[in-house]
Design an enzyme around this catalytic site. Structure first.
Site, PDB file in Angstrom:
ATOM      1  N   CYS A  57     -19.144 -35.464 -57.101  1.00 27.34           N
ATOM      2  CA  CYS A  57     -19.626 -35.312 -55.719  1.00 27.34           C
ATOM      3  C   CYS A  57     -19.010 -34.104 -55.026  1.00 27.34           C
ATOM      4  CB  CYS A  57     -19.356 -36.588 -54.921  1.00 27.34           C
ATOM      5  SG  CYS A  57     -17.629 -36.831 -54.450  1.00 27.34           S
ATOM      6  N   HIS A 105     -23.095 -48.399 -76.890  1.00 25.76           N
ATOM      7  CA  HIS A 105     -22.337 -49.236 -75.939  1.00 25.76           C
ATOM      8  C   HIS A 105     -23.204 -49.586 -74.726  1.00 25.76           C
ATOM      9  CE1 HIS A 105     -18.575 -49.134 -78.045  1.00 25.76           C
ATOM     10  NE2 HIS A 105     -18.356 -47.843 -77.869  1.00 25.76           N
ATOM     11  N   CYS A 115     -14.111 -38.435 -60.498  1.00 26.35           N
ATOM     12  CA  CYS A 115     -14.856 -38.607 -59.234  1.00 26.35           C
ATOM     13  C   CYS A 115     -15.273 -40.063 -59.059  1.00 26.35           C
ATOM     14  CB  CYS A 115     -16.087 -37.700 -59.269  1.00 26.35           C
ATOM     15  SG  CYS A 115     -17.224 -37.977 -57.899  1.00 26.35           S
ATOM     16  N   CYS A 174     -25.388 -40.990 -79.370  1.00 24.98           N
ATOM     17  CA  CYS A 174     -23.932 -41.072 -79.312  1.00 24.98           C
ATOM     18  C   CYS A 174     -23.526 -42.536 -79.317  1.00 24.98           C
ATOM     19  CB  CYS A 174     -23.533 -40.377 -78.015  1.00 24.98           C
ATOM     20  SG  CYS A 174     -21.912 -40.695 -77.390  1.00 24.98           S
ATOM     21  N   GLU A 182     -26.795 -35.955 -74.292  1.00 31.34           N
ATOM     22  CA  GLU A 182     -26.353 -34.808 -75.103  1.00 31.34           C
ATOM     23  C   GLU A 182     -27.576 -33.961 -75.447  1.00 31.34           C
ATOM     24  OE1 GLU A 182     -24.241 -36.327 -78.498  1.00 31.34           O
ATOM     25  OE2 GLU A 182     -22.784 -37.389 -77.266  1.00 31.34           O
ATOM     26  N   ILE A 186     -16.902 -36.738 -83.296  1.00 29.83           N
ATOM     27  CA  ILE A 186     -15.787 -36.329 -82.437  1.00 29.83           C
ATOM     28  C   ILE A 186     -14.610 -35.867 -83.299  1.00 29.83           C
ATOM     29  CG2 ILE A 186     -14.140 -37.162 -80.685  1.00 29.83           C
ATOM     30  CD1 ILE A 186     -17.002 -36.754 -79.610  1.00 29.83           C
ATOM     31  N   THR A 209     -21.788 -43.925 -77.252  1.00 31.45           N
ATOM     32  CA  THR A 209     -21.907 -44.414 -75.875  1.00 31.45           C
ATOM     33  C   THR A 209     -23.298 -44.995 -75.626  1.00 31.45           C
ATOM     34  OG1 THR A 209     -20.267 -42.807 -75.144  1.00 31.45           O
ATOM     35  CG2 THR A 209     -21.679 -43.749 -73.437  1.00 31.45           C
ATOM     36  N   CYS A 226     -14.905 -36.353 -52.838  1.00 35.98           N
ATOM     37  CA  CYS A 226     -13.931 -37.461 -52.841  1.00 35.98           C
ATOM     38  C   CYS A 226     -12.526 -36.925 -53.125  1.00 35.98           C
ATOM     39  CB  CYS A 226     -14.331 -38.519 -53.876  1.00 35.98           C
ATOM     40  SG  CYS A 226     -14.051 -38.017 -55.588  1.00 35.98           S
TER      41      CYS A 226
END
Ligand SMILES: [Zn+2]
Ligand SMILES: [Zn+2]
Length: 342
Positions: A88, A42, A102, A37, A59, A171, A39, A91
């Site tokens: 979590c 990145h 979160c 991906c 993924e 996407i 990401t 929070c």
């Protein structure tokens, strides 16, 4: 086992590491496929927060090999898709139901070891069953599809809506399909690649345009344009400054702009606040996949979403580093790592 490890920013290594052991509420999953991906790129370049050293890959799909003592919902041999984003539950944001926001969010493949490996550990609550007869490579599209579902949900697309999708990558091409399934009757895909425009049409886009054409905004919103007055919904899927800046102008008065594309952390764009105010444009960000992973798994399992044409190549773990460290190849939509290929 073998794993692709981010050791530090700009440093990826294929390492031999110990096969992990699941705790009482976890599954040990043999990875069948894991998508590469934007990401991941990145993360490699230090443009997205992470915690190296860590095995990348968020993924993934695979087969349950071992279950922890307290696991009740899964058994050895089942195919699963993992929702990588672990909230979590405690929070303030989790307690408001905004689990993707979160403050303690931990993601598999970002903060803890992920799917570019022979095996991955998946907490039972993050796993969703997939059919035995599904092509496992298709299962690896559940995660990006779950993120797209959240964006389409936020956009509030209705039957008869008009939608502009900016960006023809994985996407964008998933959002085109989801927009049609949500009832949009006009879906305009705007992307530079002629090949992706052609593919977008086969996947449900009613029209396409090239953002490089002179005065693309006028060509879309003018009285004799593709969508006179602009679209009800504009979804930015490219993560490119130029298209984010174009997006509000492509929305009709009172329209919605959703930012789904990931830009590097710290990058800036120019937006005209008066235009947002005067035409009451709703500009919203869409982050990951809160409570959408099960629906994504059902959409993939049922075949309602066509992912086969989005698969550009299948590679082994040994080729993954080169693929992550470099930009996607020209025309490439999705490269998938299939660990047993080597
Ligand atoms: Zn991703
Ligand atoms: Zn939380």
């Amino acid at each position: 086992m073998k794993a692709v490890r981010l050791e530090a920013t700009g440093e990826l290594r294929l390492r031999e590491i110990a096969k992990p052991v699941p705790d009482a509420r976890e599954l040990l999953v043999r990875v069948e496929a894991c998508g590469i991906c934007g990401t991941d790129r990145h993360l490699f370049h230090g443009e997205f927060p992470s915690k190296p050293p860590v095995t990348l890959g968020h993924e993934f799909t695979g087969i349950v090999e071992e279950v922890g003592a307290s696991v009740r919902g899964f058994a050895r041999g089942m195919r699963i898709t993992g929702d990588p984003n672990i909230s979590c539950g405690r929070c303030a944001e989790c307690q408001r139901g905004r689990v993707n926001l979160c403050v303690n969010l931990q993601a598999i493949g970002i903060h803890r070891d992920g799917g570019f490996a022979d095996y991955v550990i998946v907490p039972e609550k993050q796993a969703f069953a997939l059919p035995d007869d599904l092509d496992p490579v298709h299962g690896a599209f559940c995660e990006p599809l779950a993120c797209c579902l959240h964006g389409v949900d936020l956009a509030e697309i209705r039957t008869g809506s008009s939608v502009i999708v900016l960006g023809g990558g994985v996407i964008g091409l998933l959002v085109v399909q989801l927009a049609r399934l949500a009832g949009a009757t006009s879906v305009v895909l705007i992307t530079r690649s002629a090949e992706k425009r052609r593919l977008g049409k086969t996947l449900g886009a009613t029209a396409t345009a090239d953002p490089g054409d002179s005065d693309i905004v006028e060509r879309v919103i003018s009285q004799d344009g593709l969508l006179p007055g602009g679209a009800d919904v504009v979804i930015e899927c490219a993560g490119v400054a130029e298209t984010i800046e174009q997006a509000p102008a492509l929305a009709r008065r009172g329209g919605t702009v959703v930012i789904l594309g990931v830009m590097p952390q710290g990058a800036k764009v120019t937006i005209e606040p008066f235009d947002l105010l005067f035409r009451e444009i709703r500009l919203i960000g869409s982050f990951v996949n809160p409570f959408t992973h099960r629906r994504a798994a059902e959409l993939i399992a049922s075949g309602a979403i066509n992912v086969e044409p989005l698969i550009s190549r299948r590679i082994g773990l040994s080729e993954a580093i080169e693929a992550i460290a470099n930009p996607a190849r020209p025309g490439e939509i999705r490269a998938l790592v299939v660990p047993h290929l080597g």
